[in-house]
Motif scaffolding. Sequence first.
Motif, PDB file in Angstrom:
ATOM      1  N   CYS A 250       0.853  -1.186   0.000  1.00 47.65           N
ATOM      2  CA  CYS A 250       0.000   0.000   0.000  1.00 47.65           C
ATOM      3  C   CYS A 250       0.892   1.241   0.000  1.00 47.65           C
ATOM      4  O   CYS A 250       2.011   1.218   0.501  1.00 47.65           O
ATOM      5  N   ALA A 251       0.388   2.310  -0.586  1.00 46.73           N
ATOM      6  CA  ALA A 251       1.150   3.553  -0.692  1.00 46.73           C
ATOM      7  C   ALA A 251       0.830   4.475   0.465  1.00 46.73           C
ATOM      8  O   ALA A 251      -0.270   4.456   1.022  1.00 46.73           O
ATOM      9  N   ARG A 256       5.025   8.597  -2.015  1.00 41.86           N
ATOM     10  CA  ARG A 256       6.488   8.584  -1.989  1.00 41.86           C
ATOM     11  C   ARG A 256       7.033   7.329  -1.309  1.00 41.86           C
ATOM     12  O   ARG A 256       8.211   6.994  -1.478  1.00 41.86           O
ATOM     13  N   LEU A 257       6.168   6.644  -0.547  1.00 44.46           N
ATOM     14  CA  LEU A 257       6.571   5.451   0.175  1.00 44.46           C
ATOM     15  C   LEU A 257       5.634   4.294  -0.156  1.00 44.46           C
ATOM     16  O   LEU A 257       4.476   4.498  -0.521  1.00 44.46           O
ATOM     17  N   LEU A 258       6.160   3.082   0.022  1.00 50.80           N
ATOM     18  CA  LEU A 258       5.380   1.875  -0.214  1.00 50.80           C
ATOM     19  C   LEU A 258       5.634   0.918   0.941  1.00 50.80           C
ATOM     20  O   LEU A 258       6.792   0.673   1.300  1.00 50.80           O
ATOM     21  N   SER A 292      -3.510   5.258   4.501  1.00 49.76           N
ATOM     22  CA  SER A 292      -4.093   6.214   3.576  1.00 49.76           C
ATOM     23  C   SER A 292      -2.956   6.976   2.913  1.00 49.76           C
ATOM     24  O   SER A 292      -1.818   6.961   3.386  1.00 49.76           O
ATOM     25  N   GLU A 293      -3.254   7.626   1.824  1.00 47.22           N
ATOM     26  CA  GLU A 293      -2.209   8.292   1.048  1.00 47.22           C
ATOM     27  C   GLU A 293      -1.446   9.324   1.863  1.00 47.22           C
ATOM     28  O   GLU A 293      -0.248   9.519   1.674  1.00 47.22           O
ATOM     29  N   ALA A 294      -2.126   9.987   2.811  1.00 42.90           N
ATOM     30  CA  ALA A 294      -1.479  11.053   3.573  1.00 42.90           C
ATOM     31  C   ALA A 294      -0.718  10.547   4.796  1.00 42.90           C
ATOM     32  O   ALA A 294      -0.002  11.319   5.435  1.00 42.90           O
ATOM     33  N   ASP A 295      -0.844   9.271   5.155  1.00 43.23           N
ATOM     34  CA  ASP A 295      -0.176   8.744   6.342  1.00 43.23           C
ATOM     35  C   ASP A 295       1.339   8.740   6.173  1.00 43.23           C
ATOM     36  O   ASP A 295       1.864   8.549   5.072  1.00 43.23           O
ATOM     37  N   ASN A 296       2.041   8.928   7.291  1.00 42.72           N
ATOM     38  CA  ASN A 296       3.500   8.846   7.264  1.00 42.72           C
ATOM     39  C   ASN A 296       4.009   7.506   7.763  1.00 42.72           C
ATOM     40  O   ASN A 296       5.215   7.243   7.759  1.00 42.72           O
ATOM     41  N   ALA A 297       3.106   6.642   8.220  1.00 44.44           N
ATOM     42  CA  ALA A 297       3.457   5.290   8.656  1.00 44.44           C
ATOM     43  C   ALA A 297       2.224   4.417   8.459  1.00 44.44           C
ATOM     44  O   ALA A 297       1.090   4.895   8.547  1.00 44.44           O
TER      45      ALA A 297
END
Length: 351
Positions: A250-251, A256-258, A292-297
């Motif tokens: 999941c992104a 920017r992260l996966l 979710s797309e906006a999560d940082n972890a």
Amino acid sequence: MIKRTLLFVPAIAVALTLSCASASAKQPATLEPIENLAPAGTTAPAITGSADESQGGDAVEGSASVAGGTVKRHLGAVLALARVPGTDYFLSGDAAGFVTRHDPASGDSWQVSDLSIRALAVHPDGNLVAVYESDGFTVHRVSVWNWAEKKRLYAKRFKDSVLSLSWSAKGTWLLVGNSSLEGMTALDGQTGNPMNLFSSPPGMVSFAVTGKTETSIMTFGPSGRLQYTDLSTGNARATYTGPSDLGQPCALGNNRLLAGLDSDGVTVIDATTGKVTASWYPPFPPTLLTASEADNAPYWFVKDPENGWTLAHGDAASLSFDFPKDGEPVSSLALDGRIILGASDGSIYSV
């Protein structure tokens, strides 16, 4: 509608949590059952499906019927959850072939298949719904429905299992990642006609996302291959190698992260290099990874056989809690400020 809140935390643990002022202290996880009702007795007529063939999949001919009615929970295990883009609403699909839309305006539930619903993807317009139907063995079918009209627009049968299902950013294409050597079948979102987006196959694809302008696409697969493709030429712009066999990719971090699950823990990679940026290895195997797309972890769940379930988010984790004994969580979806859980008994919870 009166909502019930189920809190499965020992009293001493609650007291300890309330007395602690630290922002990093473990918090109790609250399970709130979600019960949306369909209009009583609603039905829809049989619908004729499309009959053209697709690249990588065979057309499905004949009729597709839907049936709706008053439901308090799904009739089978809730295997699929998908957000309605731009909203806090979502859809759920179950092992009995029912799909339910959860929003204040409808909350209607319709049986769209006699097979299990294993993946859902909602078009950016919020109306078209892509459904992956499968018996888990030999039958693999993707269909697209006009939800407002309860009409099936087209359906395609695949020879290999579908690993990912998503729409391009503007809804131009439906992206079907699968376990074949070609790895990706792209369909015209409105007609279901096959579209040739790649000059050479990207390999097995378990995750795919386009840029907002739909000029490029990022694909990722079980081999760890991370590829960016220019959609104007079909040629690869860049290819990187990340960890292999990452499940439930999941992104996050605005793509920017996966993140993905390996055999022992949770791994996050930089989507522009394939390099690992973070990893967590809980004492018991993690499951139900989501972000979710906006999560940082990412978020995930861990089951301790003695102490129950824990919800983790990066370095943070909740207090242990018990899940209702009639069923256990089998699907998850990150929404703003909450996690939606689908259970094996057909129930849906907000955490």
